[in-house]
Motif scaffolding. Structure first.
Motif, PDB file in Angstrom:
ATOM      1  N   UNK A  76      85.867  60.548  15.804  1.00 20.57           N
ATOM      2  CA  UNK A  76      85.146  59.308  15.519  1.00 20.57           C
ATOM      3  C   UNK A  76      85.742  58.126  16.275  1.00 20.57           C
ATOM      4  N   UNK A  77      87.047  58.102  16.409  1.00 21.84           N
ATOM      5  CA  UNK A  77      87.700  56.991  17.113  1.00 21.84           C
ATOM      6  C   UNK A  77      87.183  56.887  18.540  1.00 21.84           C
ATOM      7  N   UNK A  78      87.101  57.986  19.222  1.00 20.79           N
ATOM      8  CA  UNK A  78      86.647  57.983  20.615  1.00 20.79           C
ATOM      9  C   UNK A  78      85.225  57.441  20.739  1.00 20.79           C
ATOM     10  N   UNK A  79      84.347  57.865  19.835  1.00 21.65           N
ATOM     11  CA  UNK A  79      82.955  57.431  19.884  1.00 21.65           C
ATOM     12  C   UNK A  79      82.825  55.959  19.496  1.00 21.65           C
ATOM     13  N   UNK A  80      83.576  55.534  18.479  1.00 26.50           N
ATOM     14  CA  UNK A  80      83.502  54.144  18.031  1.00 26.50           C
ATOM     15  C   UNK A  80      83.979  53.180  19.111  1.00 26.50           C
ATOM     16  N   UNK A  81      84.994  53.554  19.832  1.00 26.98           N
ATOM     17  CA  UNK A  81      85.495  52.669  20.890  1.00 26.98           C
ATOM     18  C   UNK A  81      84.460  52.481  21.990  1.00 26.98           C
ATOM     19  N   UNK A  82      83.629  53.511  22.206  1.00 26.59           N
ATOM     20  CA  UNK A  82      82.598  53.412  23.237  1.00 26.59           C
ATOM     21  C   UNK A  82      81.356  52.671  22.741  1.00 26.59           C
ATOM     22  N   UNK A  83      81.056  52.789  21.435  1.00 27.26           N
ATOM     23  CA  UNK A  83      79.787  52.281  20.922  1.00 27.26           C
ATOM     24  C   UNK A  83      79.881  50.921  20.241  1.00 27.26           C
ATOM     25  N   UNK A  84      81.071  50.507  19.844  1.00 22.37           N
ATOM     26  CA  UNK A  84      81.232  49.261  19.095  1.00 22.37           C
ATOM     27  C   UNK A  84      82.059  48.282  19.928  1.00 22.37           C
ATOM     28  N   UNK A  85      81.544  47.090  20.191  1.00 27.24           N
ATOM     29  CA  UNK A  85      82.287  46.123  20.993  1.00 27.24           C
ATOM     30  C   UNK A  85      83.436  45.508  20.203  1.00 27.24           C
ATOM     31  N   UNK A  86      84.444  44.964  20.883  1.00 33.33           N
ATOM     32  CA  UNK A  86      85.563  44.312  20.190  1.00 33.33           C
ATOM     33  C   UNK A  86      85.084  43.164  19.311  1.00 33.33           C
ATOM     34  N   UNK A 128      81.182  62.813  10.813  1.00 34.48           N
ATOM     35  CA  UNK A 128      80.184  61.805  11.161  1.00 34.48           C
ATOM     36  C   UNK A 128      80.549  60.497  10.460  1.00 34.48           C
ATOM     37  N   UNK A 129      80.039  59.396  10.994  1.00 34.01           N
ATOM     38  CA  UNK A 129      80.272  58.103  10.353  1.00 34.01           C
ATOM     39  C   UNK A 129      78.929  57.465  10.043  1.00 34.01           C
ATOM     40  N   UNK A 130      78.750  57.090   8.760  1.00 34.77           N
ATOM     41  CA  UNK A 130      77.519  56.463   8.302  1.00 34.77           C
ATOM     42  C   UNK A 130      77.842  55.014   7.937  1.00 34.77           C
ATOM     43  N   UNK A 131      77.302  54.063   8.665  1.00 26.38           N
ATOM     44  CA  UNK A 131      77.579  52.646   8.441  1.00 26.38           C
ATOM     45  C   UNK A 131      76.578  52.041   7.464  1.00 26.38           C
ATOM     46  N   UNK A 132      77.076  51.189   6.553  1.00 25.95           N
ATOM     47  CA  UNK A 132      76.147  50.533   5.627  1.00 25.95           C
ATOM     48  C   UNK A 132      76.354  49.028   5.499  1.00 25.95           C
ATOM     49  N   UNK A 133      77.366  48.454   6.148  1.00 27.43           N
ATOM     50  CA  UNK A 133      77.548  47.006   6.075  1.00 27.43           C
ATOM     51  C   UNK A 133      78.398  46.562   7.251  1.00 27.43           C
ATOM     52  N   UNK A 134      78.363  45.273   7.533  1.00 30.97           N
ATOM     53  CA  UNK A 134      79.155  44.709   8.621  1.00 30.97           C
ATOM     54  C   UNK A 134      79.846  43.446   8.113  1.00 30.97           C
ATOM     55  N   UNK A 135      81.136  43.337   8.414  1.00 31.17           N
ATOM     56  CA  UNK A 135      81.940  42.207   7.955  1.00 31.17           C
ATOM     57  C   UNK A 135      82.206  41.207   9.076  1.00 31.17           C
ATOM     58  N   UNK A 136      82.141  41.678  10.312  1.00 26.74           N
ATOM     59  CA  UNK A 136      82.358  40.789  11.460  1.00 26.74           C
ATOM     60  C   UNK A 136      81.607  41.326  12.660  1.00 26.74           C
ATOM     61  N   UNK A 137      81.069  40.408  13.454  1.00 31.41           N
ATOM     62  CA  UNK A 137      80.369  40.754  14.690  1.00 31.41           C
ATOM     63  C   UNK A 137      80.815  39.780  15.771  1.00 31.41           C
ATOM     64  N   UNK A 138      81.217  40.325  16.920  1.00 30.53           N
ATOM     65  CA  UNK A 138      81.604  39.497  18.074  1.00 30.53           C
ATOM     66  C   UNK A 138      82.665  38.458  17.707  1.00 30.53           C
ATOM     67  N   UNK A 139      83.578  38.847  16.841  1.00 33.58           N
ATOM     68  CA  UNK A 139      84.658  37.950  16.474  1.00 33.58           C
ATOM     69  C   UNK A 139      84.318  36.917  15.428  1.00 33.58           C
ATOM     70  N   UNK A 140      83.110  36.962  14.859  1.00 30.63           N
ATOM     71  CA  UNK A 140      82.684  35.995  13.850  1.00 30.63           C
ATOM     72  C   UNK A 140      82.617  36.672  12.482  1.00 30.63           C
ATOM     73  N   UNK A 141      83.121  36.001  11.476  1.00 27.99           N
ATOM     74  CA  UNK A 141      83.144  36.519  10.107  1.00 27.99           C
ATOM     75  C   UNK A 141      81.732  36.466   9.517  1.00 27.99           C
TER      76      UNK A 141
END
Length: 342
Positions: A76-86, A128-141
């Motif tokens: 999962x780490x390998x895929x997340x690093x490719x699919x999710x921006x810092x 597998x990783x199933x996402x259901x919420x987001x706490x930060x996007x593009x460095x913004x809370x």
């Protein structure tokens, strides 16, 4: 979204460097009444709650207790690093599918696997990783945003995702949620998580609701914890491969339930198949407490219990709720719970 000062070099909002405190859910016993659109309903996944923290150095996965799970889920780490921006922090669940059903036992094996055995587990039963919420996007809370806005951000973030990354399906329709509640347990989904669409993300607060699917089944009480005249818990058994084996334990008994059960309990008539002392993991194999537990052995008697869907085929992962004794039934006639395979 709030613009906050980033910890040096991480690209993350202040307060979201790991470990990250998560929002929680309180149990309910029935579907809350609501107009369509008031609540967001989603599956209660049978896996590991995992927070994805994607900073400028890479991705890490953290449990709700603050444990770094990254090394146990390397695929999962390998895929997340490719699919999710810092600068992103995501809430979700790590799960393993096997034969069309969630397999928590395979996930549990990861935490006890050593460097030599882990690669084989990753190949045999990939996570597998199933996402259901987001706490930060593009460095913004994003935690102060209402859920419906956070969900929109998450869907935008996940637009290009492919397995093993996915979004948790949701609905705002109570009728559809009720159908999910009845149909999904055969896949190992434990029930529903229910959230107010207008609420912010509240770390450490039980602002969400969880409705777990339960079934009424018969098991064999082969022992109790506590005196035979005042049992504190039932030790449940089922006949597996011709032998009565321990498959779980009950929640602590209320005084009235303890008194009602005690009238049906008798000392064993002959040789009992269970020892008088067992490890804590024998009663609950997912419990890390290995301290010995003293059993009060009894002549096996059938009891009716309420159980959730977490039956592995060999044990219950969650405590059972005693409903009543069924002394008119024979332990030999108790059948195994249905293992939903899809």
């Amino acid at each position: 979204m709030a613009t906050t000062e980033h910890p040096a070099g991480t690209g993350l909002p202040a307060g979201l460097a790991p470990p990250v405190k998560v929002a929680l859910a309180r149990p309910v016993t029935k579907m809350p009444r609501a107009r369509p659109g008031n609540f967001l309903y989603e599956a209660k996944w049978d896996g590991y709650r995992c927070i994805v923290v994607r900073d400028n150095d890479g991705a890490t996965l953290w449990s709700r207790q603050g444990q770094d799970l990254s090394r146990y889920l390397p695929e999962l780490i390998q895929v997340l690093e490719a699919a999710v921006p810092p600068g992103c922090v995501i809430d979700g669940e790590a799960v393993i599918w096997a034969n069309g059903r969630l397999n928590f036992a395979a996930l549990q094996q990861r935490l006890s696997a050593g460097p030599k055995t882990l690669p084989g587990l990753v190949r045999q039963t990939p996570a597998n990783y199933v996402a259901f919420d987001v706490l930060a996007v593009a460095g913004h809370d994003a935690r102060d945003l209402p859920l419906h806005q956070r969900r929109a951000l998450l869907e935008e973030l996940a637009a290009g995702w492919e397995p093993p990354l996915s979004l948790s399906p949701t609905t705002t329709d109570p009728d559809e949620a009720a159908r999910w509640f009845e149909e999904l347990p055969r896949t190992g989904v434990e029930g529903l998580i229910i959230k107010n669409t207008n609420e912010p993300y509240t770390p450490g607060v039980r602002s969400w609701l969880k409705l777990k699917h339960r079934e009424t089944i018969d098991v064999v009480c082969g022992a109790v914890i506590g005196p035979i005249t005042q049992p504190a818990e039932v030790v449940a058994g089922l006949i597996l491969e011709g032998e009565l084996r321990i498959v779980g334990r009950s929640t602590p008994l209320k005084t009235a339930d303890s008194r009602d059960l005690a009238q049906w309990l008798k000392p064993p008539k002959g040789q009992h198949p269970w020892p008088a002392t067992v490890k804590g993991t024998t009663l609950d194999r997912f419990n890390r407490d290995k301290e010995p537990v003293a059993l009060t052995l009894v002549e096996p008697v059938v009891v009716e219990v309420s159980a959730d869907t977490a039956w592995s085929g060999r044990s219950f992962r969650h405590p059972l709720r005693l409903l009543r004794a069924r002394p008119e039934l024979s332990p030999a006639d108790v059948i195994l719970p249905e293992l939903h395979t899809g």
